[in-house]
Design an enzyme around this catalytic site. Structure first.
Site, PDB file in Angstrom:
ATOM      1  N   ARG A  26       0.825  -1.216   0.000  1.00 23.42           N
ATOM      2  CA  ARG A  26       0.000   0.000   0.000  1.00 23.42           C
ATOM      3  C   ARG A  26       0.853   1.257   0.000  1.00 23.42           C
ATOM      4  O   ARG A  26       0.541   2.230   0.693  1.00 23.42           O
ATOM      5  CB  ARG A  26      -0.915   0.034   1.246  1.00 23.42           C
ATOM      6  CG  ARG A  26      -2.106  -0.897   1.177  1.00 23.42           C
ATOM      7  CD  ARG A  26      -3.199  -0.345   0.278  1.00 23.42           C
ATOM      8  NE  ARG A  26      -4.165  -1.381  -0.029  1.00 23.42           N
ATOM      9  CZ  ARG A  26      -5.329  -1.525   0.603  1.00 23.42           C
ATOM     10  NH1 ARG A  26      -5.679  -0.677   1.535  1.00 23.42           N
ATOM     11  NH2 ARG A  26      -6.129  -2.499   0.266  1.00 23.42           N
ATOM     12  N   ARG A  30      -4.209   6.370   0.796  1.00 25.94           N
ATOM     13  CA  ARG A  30      -4.805   7.554   1.423  1.00 25.94           C
ATOM     14  C   ARG A  30      -3.880   8.318   2.371  1.00 25.94           C
ATOM     15  O   ARG A  30      -4.155   9.461   2.720  1.00 25.94           O
ATOM     16  CB  ARG A  30      -6.078   7.153   2.175  1.00 25.94           C
ATOM     17  CG  ARG A  30      -7.310   7.258   1.300  1.00 25.94           C
ATOM     18  CD  ARG A  30      -8.548   6.920   2.081  1.00 25.94           C
ATOM     19  NE  ARG A  30      -8.582   5.505   2.400  1.00 25.94           N
ATOM     20  CZ  ARG A  30      -9.330   4.957   3.346  1.00 25.94           C
ATOM     21  NH1 ARG A  30     -10.130   5.709   4.089  1.00 25.94           N
ATOM     22  NH2 ARG A  30      -9.305   3.659   3.555  1.00 25.94           N
ATOM     23  N   ARG A  39      -8.080  11.011  -5.489  1.00 28.16           N
ATOM     24  CA  ARG A  39      -9.151  10.122  -5.034  1.00 28.16           C
ATOM     25  C   ARG A  39     -10.487  10.835  -4.935  1.00 28.16           C
ATOM     26  O   ARG A  39     -11.537  10.258  -5.233  1.00 28.16           O
ATOM     27  CB  ARG A  39      -8.747   9.515  -3.678  1.00 28.16           C
ATOM     28  CG  ARG A  39      -9.791   8.654  -2.994  1.00 28.16           C
ATOM     29  CD  ARG A  39     -10.007   7.341  -3.724  1.00 28.16           C
ATOM     30  NE  ARG A  39     -11.005   6.519  -3.067  1.00 28.16           N
ATOM     31  CZ  ARG A  39     -12.307   6.565  -3.333  1.00 28.16           C
ATOM     32  NH1 ARG A  39     -12.783   7.430  -4.217  1.00 28.16           N
ATOM     33  NH2 ARG A  39     -13.145   5.759  -2.707  1.00 28.16           N
ATOM     34  N   ASP A  76      -6.729  -3.166  -7.619  1.00 29.80           N
ATOM     35  CA  ASP A  76      -7.207  -3.832  -6.407  1.00 29.80           C
ATOM     36  C   ASP A  76      -7.377  -5.320  -6.679  1.00 29.80           C
ATOM     37  O   ASP A  76      -7.513  -5.730  -7.834  1.00 29.80           O
ATOM     38  CB  ASP A  76      -8.533  -3.232  -5.929  1.00 29.80           C
ATOM     39  CG  ASP A  76      -8.785  -3.619  -4.473  1.00 29.80           C
ATOM     40  OD1 ASP A  76      -8.139  -3.031  -3.589  1.00 29.80           O
ATOM     41  OD2 ASP A  76      -9.582  -4.549  -4.230  1.00 29.80           O
ATOM     42  N   TYR A 152     -14.416 -12.700   0.195  1.00 28.46           N
ATOM     43  CA  TYR A 152     -15.118 -11.433  -0.062  1.00 28.46           C
ATOM     44  C   TYR A 152     -16.381 -11.671  -0.888  1.00 28.46           C
ATOM     45  O   TYR A 152     -17.421 -11.060  -0.647  1.00 28.46           O
ATOM     46  CB  TYR A 152     -14.220 -10.463  -0.837  1.00 28.46           C
ATOM     47  CG  TYR A 152     -13.202  -9.714  -0.008  1.00 28.46           C
ATOM     48  CD1 TYR A 152     -13.602  -8.779   0.946  1.00 28.46           C
ATOM     49  CD2 TYR A 152     -11.843  -9.914  -0.181  1.00 28.46           C
ATOM     50  CE1 TYR A 152     -12.663  -8.065   1.696  1.00 28.46           C
ATOM     51  CE2 TYR A 152     -10.898  -9.209   0.557  1.00 28.46           C
ATOM     52  CZ  TYR A 152     -11.317  -8.288   1.494  1.00 28.46           C
ATOM     53  OH  TYR A 152     -10.406  -7.586   2.231  1.00 28.46           O
TER      54      TYR A 152
HETATM   55  O1  1CP Z   1       0.358   0.774  -3.587  1.00 27.28           O
HETATM   56  C1  1CP Z   1      -0.464  -0.123  -3.472  1.00 27.28           C
HETATM   57  O2  1CP Z   1      -0.241  -1.190  -2.870  1.00 27.28           O
HETATM   58  C2  1CP Z   1      -1.814   0.113  -4.058  1.00 27.28           C
HETATM   59  C3  1CP Z   1      -2.402  -1.000  -4.820  1.00 27.28           C
HETATM   60  C4  1CP Z   1      -3.353  -1.886  -3.981  1.00 27.28           C
HETATM   61  C5  1CP Z   1      -3.162  -3.215  -3.635  1.00 27.28           C
HETATM   62  C6  1CP Z   1      -1.928  -4.064  -3.879  1.00 27.28           C
HETATM   63  C7  1CP Z   1      -4.623  -1.497  -3.500  1.00 27.28           C
HETATM   64  C8  1CP Z   1      -5.222  -0.162  -3.626  1.00 27.28           C
HETATM   65  N1  1CP Z   1      -5.220  -2.602  -2.944  1.00 27.28           N
HETATM   66  C9  1CP Z   1      -4.359  -3.660  -3.006  1.00 27.28           C
HETATM   67  C10 1CP Z   1      -4.599  -5.040  -2.568  1.00 27.28           C
HETATM   68  C11 1CP Z   1      -5.749  -5.322  -1.685  1.00 27.28           C
HETATM   69  N2  1CP Z   1      -7.042  -4.876  -1.763  1.00 27.28           N
HETATM   70  C12 1CP Z   1      -5.697  -6.273  -0.635  1.00 27.28           C
HETATM   71  C13 1CP Z   1      -4.481  -7.094  -0.286  1.00 27.28           C
HETATM   72  C14 1CP Z   1      -3.536  -6.356   0.584  1.00 27.28           C
HETATM   73  C15 1CP Z   1      -3.943  -6.235   2.040  1.00 27.28           C
HETATM   74  O3  1CP Z   1      -4.086  -7.271   2.712  1.00 27.28           O
HETATM   75  O4  1CP Z   1      -4.099  -5.105   2.471  1.00 27.28           O
HETATM   76  C16 1CP Z   1      -6.961  -6.334  -0.045  1.00 27.28           C
HETATM   77  C17 1CP Z   1      -7.382  -7.189   1.122  1.00 27.28           C
HETATM   78  C18 1CP Z   1      -7.820  -5.448  -0.768  1.00 27.28           C
HETATM   79  C19 1CP Z   1      -9.271  -5.233  -0.547  1.00 27.28           C
HETATM   80  C20 1CP Z   1      -9.598  -3.832  -0.249  1.00 27.28           C
HETATM   81  N3  1CP Z   1      -9.324  -2.806  -1.105  1.00 27.28           N
HETATM   82  C21 1CP Z   1     -10.210  -3.291   0.893  1.00 27.28           C
HETATM   83  C22 1CP Z   1     -10.801  -4.080   2.046  1.00 27.28           C
HETATM   84  C23 1CP Z   1      -9.863  -4.264   3.164  1.00 27.28           C
HETATM   85  C24 1CP Z   1     -10.550  -5.041   4.289  1.00 27.28           C
HETATM   86  O5  1CP Z   1     -10.379  -4.617   5.424  1.00 27.28           O
HETATM   87  O6  1CP Z   1     -11.241  -6.027   4.027  1.00 27.28           O
HETATM   88  C25 1CP Z   1     -10.269  -1.910   0.731  1.00 27.28           C
HETATM   89  C26 1CP Z   1     -10.829  -0.890   1.669  1.00 27.28           C
HETATM   90  C27 1CP Z   1      -9.690  -1.627  -0.542  1.00 27.28           C
HETATM   91  C28 1CP Z   1      -9.606  -0.298  -1.188  1.00 27.28           C
HETATM   92  C29 1CP Z   1      -8.286   0.167  -1.625  1.00 27.28           C
HETATM   93  N4  1CP Z   1      -7.441  -0.548  -2.459  1.00 27.28           N
HETATM   94  C30 1CP Z   1      -6.321   0.193  -2.715  1.00 27.28           C
HETATM   95  C31 1CP Z   1      -6.465   1.448  -2.014  1.00 27.28           C
HETATM   96  C32 1CP Z   1      -5.471   2.561  -2.049  1.00 27.28           C
HETATM   97  C33 1CP Z   1      -7.696   1.413  -1.331  1.00 27.28           C
HETATM   98  C34 1CP Z   1      -8.313   2.541  -0.502  1.00 27.28           C
HETATM   99  C35 1CP Z   1      -9.503   3.021  -1.219  1.00 27.28           C
HETATM  100  C36 1CP Z   1      -9.818   4.470  -1.045  1.00 27.28           C
HETATM  101  O7  1CP Z   1      -8.985   5.346  -1.305  1.00 27.28           O
HETATM  102  O8  1CP Z   1     -10.986   4.751  -0.750  1.00 27.28           O
END
Ligand code: 1CP
Length: 345
Positions: A26, A30, A39, A76, A152
């Site tokens: 990540r 944010r 965003r 994502d 999910y």
């Molecule tokens: O730089 C980076 O890593 C950004 C690319 C990236 C990656 C590799 C994002 C952007 N998401 C992911 C993978 C991802 N997405 C995972 C695996 C990594 C981890 O365990 O954290 C998972 C579980 C998700 C699912 C996801 N995406 C959630 C749910 C998390 C949960 O608690 O269940 C959420 C909230 C997101 C949104 C998301 N994805 C990425 C960003 C920057 C965001 C935030 C969204 C926003 O700005 O509103």
């Protein structure tokens, strides 16, 4: 790309380096004001992911701010269930919501063949990022593990316990296996397209491995991850691409992770007793500073980081990273500080 001077690719080949490559899970997100500025122009997060120019800009933000050793595709893991017709949206500061979650066996049987071309916006983002970053910086493509995507898709949202998912599995074992097979095939086709578009490394995120006991972890998650890795290793397009496996706090022996034949194990922050002697010569290791440390003083950050670097000093193939993603409450200055002290060590 020229991998002669790429620190990340060297570490993934288990070379012992004086300075480890550095990137962060990540690293775009944010916590960065530049990210929030872009965003806010999109209501639904996935609409932002569907814009390859914007994805490229977002992937570049952390590289420009901290001079990291790898870029990661901005996208994502839930793009696959969205392409399968499950209707994924992300509303303001909330997790994912599925419009059409898997509610019954019929829903699983109705999922048509996954068409990887439905995700061409992702491959376009990969190509744009690859064409923008310096030649010696590898680009990491990624997918969620079949199990994490299934969890999910059945739950229909994020959750702490995923109780609906657990109940569904208990009642529909055979169909859940069918669903996991479909997801495994989809992940393979998706990652292969990412590689064709320019990804140099692959990371598989098993972010909900922690939900499963030892036996179920093997049955519902690791078996499918193993099939996915095997398929990638046997395919002429992907066979040379190193694979990193992030498994969140899995309840299995360390050896079970090593035997997945992933080129690198990305350790969750709580996996501080992972047996490095067992891993030595078999896999590279990535990790695993607790992201919460970044909320502490610089002195604490330095102490905790140097403890970790001392531990991995002689490990052949070490990649510095956090033990999970950067959270929105972390000050970007701390990321700059952390990156600097790892390089100064
Ligand atoms: O730089 C980076 O890593 C950004 C690319 C990236 C990656 C590799 C994002 C952007 N998401 C992911 C993978 C991802 N997405 C995972 C695996 C990594 C981890 O365990 O954290 C998972 C579980 C998700 C699912 C996801 N995406 C959630 C749910 C998390 C949960 O608690 O269940 C959420 C909230 C997101 C949104 C998301 N994805 C990425 C960003 C920057 C965001 C935030 C969204 C926003 O700005 O509103």
């Amino acid at each position: 790309m020229n991998d002669r001077d790429s620190l990340l690719l060297k570490a993934l080949k288990r070379e012992n380096l004086t300075t480890p490559p550095i990137w962060y899970m990540r690293q775009a997100g944010r916590y960065m004001p530049e990210y929030r500025n872009i965003r806010k122009k999109f209501k639904n997060f996935l609409d932002m992911c569907k814009n390859p120019e914007v994805c490229c800009e977002l992937a570049m933000q952390p590289l420009n701010a901290f001079e990291l050793d790898a870029a990661i595709l901005f996208s994502d893991i839930l793009t696959i269930p969205d392409a399968m017709g499950l209707g994924v949206t992300f509303e303001e500061n909330k997790g994912p919501i599925f419009k059409n979650p898997i509610k019954s066996v019929v829903d699983i049987n109705n999922i048509g063949p996954f068409n990887p071309d439905d995700l061409s916006y992702v491959y376009q983002a990969v190509t744009n990022i690859r064409n923008t970053i310096p030649e010696n910086i590898p680009l990491i493509g990624f997918c969620g593990s079949p199990w994490t995507l299934a969890a999910y898709s059945i739950e229909g949202k994020s959750s702490k316990e995923f109780n609906k998912t657990k109940k569904f599995i208990a009642e529909n074992i055979d169909e859940v296996h069918l669903f996991l097979s479909k997801l495994t095939d989809a992940c393979f086709l998706y990652l292969r397209k990412q590689v064709q578009a320019g990804a140099n490394v692959i990371q598989i995120f098993d972010s909900w491995a922690n939900l499963l006991n030892k036996k179920d972890l093997q049955t519902f998650s690791l078996n499918y991850i193993n099939s996915l890795i095997l398929a990638l290793k046997q395919d002429s397009i992907t066979s040379d691409i190193p694979i990193i496996l992030f498994s969140r706090d899995p309840k299995c022996d360390d050896n079970t992770l090593i035997e997945t034949t992933a080129d690198c194990i990305s350790l969750y922050w709580s996996m501080e007793n992972f047996n490095l002697d067992l891993a030595k010569g078999k896999t590279a290791i990535q990790g695993n500073l607790n992201p919460k440390v970044l909320l502490e003083s610089k002195e604490t950050i330095r102490n905790e980081t140097y403890k970790l670097l001392d531990k991995f000093k002689n490990f052949p193939g070490y990649i510095f990273n956090l033990g999970h993603g950067i959270t929105p409450d972390i000050n970007p200055e701390k990321i700059k500080y952390l990156t600097d002290i790892v390089r100064d060590y």
